[in-house]
Enzyme design. Structure first.
Site, PDB file in Angstrom:
ATOM      1  N   ASP A  78      -8.476  -1.343   5.495  1.00 13.16           N
ATOM      2  CA  ASP A  78      -7.466  -1.276   6.548  1.00 13.16           C
ATOM      3  C   ASP A  78      -6.803   0.093   6.631  1.00 13.16           C
ATOM      4  O   ASP A  78      -6.848   0.895   5.700  1.00 13.16           O
ATOM      5  CB  ASP A  78      -6.401  -2.349   6.355  1.00 13.16           C
ATOM      6  N   GLU A 140      -4.281  -3.651   2.394  1.00 15.26           N
ATOM      7  CA  GLU A 140      -3.666  -2.860   1.338  1.00 15.26           C
ATOM      8  C   GLU A 140      -2.353  -2.263   1.821  1.00 15.26           C
ATOM      9  O   GLU A 140      -1.374  -2.173   1.064  1.00 15.26           O
ATOM     10  CB  GLU A 140      -4.621  -1.751   0.890  1.00 15.26           C
TER      11      GLU A 140
END
Length: 373
Positions: A78, A140
């Site tokens: 991400d 994350e």
């Protein structure tokens, strides 16, 4: 041995695949197809059920060509926003940037690209390697949610490397803090601000008095705390009946984190109660500390590999957490490797192609060094 043009092209291709936190599905599919073309099947977990996103964490297992201890390499899929429609530009100065209206996404697709290129070299050169595990996590950037929801019993590796660190290649994070997320709530009493304010009890004012009495910022060399978000009230003409503040505390030492958290809680409760409000504190432990040293196998292996390819090794302490924090907390010694990404989380983000190349070379060197020692 690293193919420079292939690696740069791979990275620039990947950053154009939007994968902002919670919407990593397209990039997950890209990785599944990439490895499928090389005979590997990815294993996606059910983390999306917990994050509300469109993808889980993605694990690839690779059988070694020699009997040796397996190694885990990890990076997150991400990105932060603005992370859609990224258009990377490679300048004459050897620096890759976005067009200026988005992030670049080197955090953390530079790490992903390094892992993929290293594996590509192993295959095309017919090099030996130990059993490998590649873990690509989601969310994350939303508090390490992907790593926090992964089942580490699925792994066979006993040492691990996350490619998500600040600093140039050769930088190795050996110490990072544990962190508590803390929510502070004040309940007061609503009243009309112009007609009968004396019947109200302003929760925002009480919150401000409590915060003024609490520590904030740098506490000592290894400990910090912060108040980052405040919400409260309904309208300007209503005495605020409620107020909420989101904060945090972090320290390199667990006992200091616990001590500071108790101080914050006790001070808040005392101050709010003293001014007639009703206090509530919610503490969530986000991740554990990392405390490694140069003699640990995971650090020594990476340091020797880095020196072997001409990198200057720098062992550092950082004030931020990463997926390495979670992996370490699950009893797998894990080093976070600096990958050269700069000005991350801004539209000025960039990475030097030389650093991107060194990232892949370091992954490859760690793999090769692990079977020659």
């Amino acid at each position: 041995m690293v193919n420079h043009q292939r690696l740069i092209g791979l990275f620039m291709e990947m950053v154009q695949i939007s994968s902002v936190s919670g919407r990593e599905g397209a990039f997950r599919d890209y990785l599944i197809n990439y490895f499928a073309a090389r005979g590997l099947k990815g294993e996606e977990d059910n983390t999306a059920d917990y994050t509300g996103g469109d993808s889980g964490n993605l694990l690839f297992r690779i059988k070694g060509t020699v009997a040796a201890e397996p190694i885990l390499f990890s990076a997150h899929m991400d990105t932060v926003v603005p992370g859609n429609d990224i258009k990377p530009v490679l300048g004459d100065d050897g620096i890759i940037r976005s067009q200026g209206n988005t992030i670049l996404g080197s955090d953390d697709k530079a790490g992903v690209a390094a892992i993929l290129e290293a594996y590509e070299v192993l295959l095309e050169r017919g090099l030996d390697y130990p059993p490998l595990e590649f873990l690509f996590t989601v969310s994350e950037e939303q508090g390490l949610l992907g790593a926090r929801n992964f089942n580490y019993n699925r792994l066979k590796s006993r040492i691990a490397y996350v490619l998500d660190g600040g600093g140039v290649p050769g930088t190795i994070v050996i110490q990072s803090p544990c962190q508590n997320e803390i929510e502070y709530h004040v309940t007061g009493r609503a009243a009309h601000a112009g007609i009968n304010p004396e019947d109200g009890l302003n929760a925002i004012q009480i919150m401000s008095k409590a915060l003024a009495a609490m520590p904030c910022g740098r506490i000592d060399a290894s400990t910090t705390c912060n108040f980052g978000v405040i919400e409260g009230g309904q309208a300007r003409n209503i005495v605020a009946a409620s107020c909420m503040v989101k904060g945090e505390a972090r320290s390199l030492e667990r006992f200091e984190l616990d001590r500071l958290t108790r101080e914050l809680q006790d001070t808040f409760i005392d101050e709010v109660t003293k001014h007639g409000g009703q206090p509530e504190v919610k503490v969530t432990f986000l991740y554990p500390e990392i405390s490694l040293n140069a003699q640990d196998k995971v650090i020594n292996l990476a340091a020797e590999a880095a020196r072997g390819i001409g990198l200057n090794v720098k062992l550092i302490s950082t004030g931020g957490g990463s997926d390495a924090s979670i992996i370490n907390g699950n009893n797998i010694p894990c080093a976070n490797l600096g990958i050269g990404m700069s000005s991350v989380h801004t539209t000025e983000e960039y990475i030097r192609t030389n650093d991107l190349i060194k990232d892949a070379e370091l992954v490859l060197a760690i793999i090769q060094k692990s079977i020659t020692d």
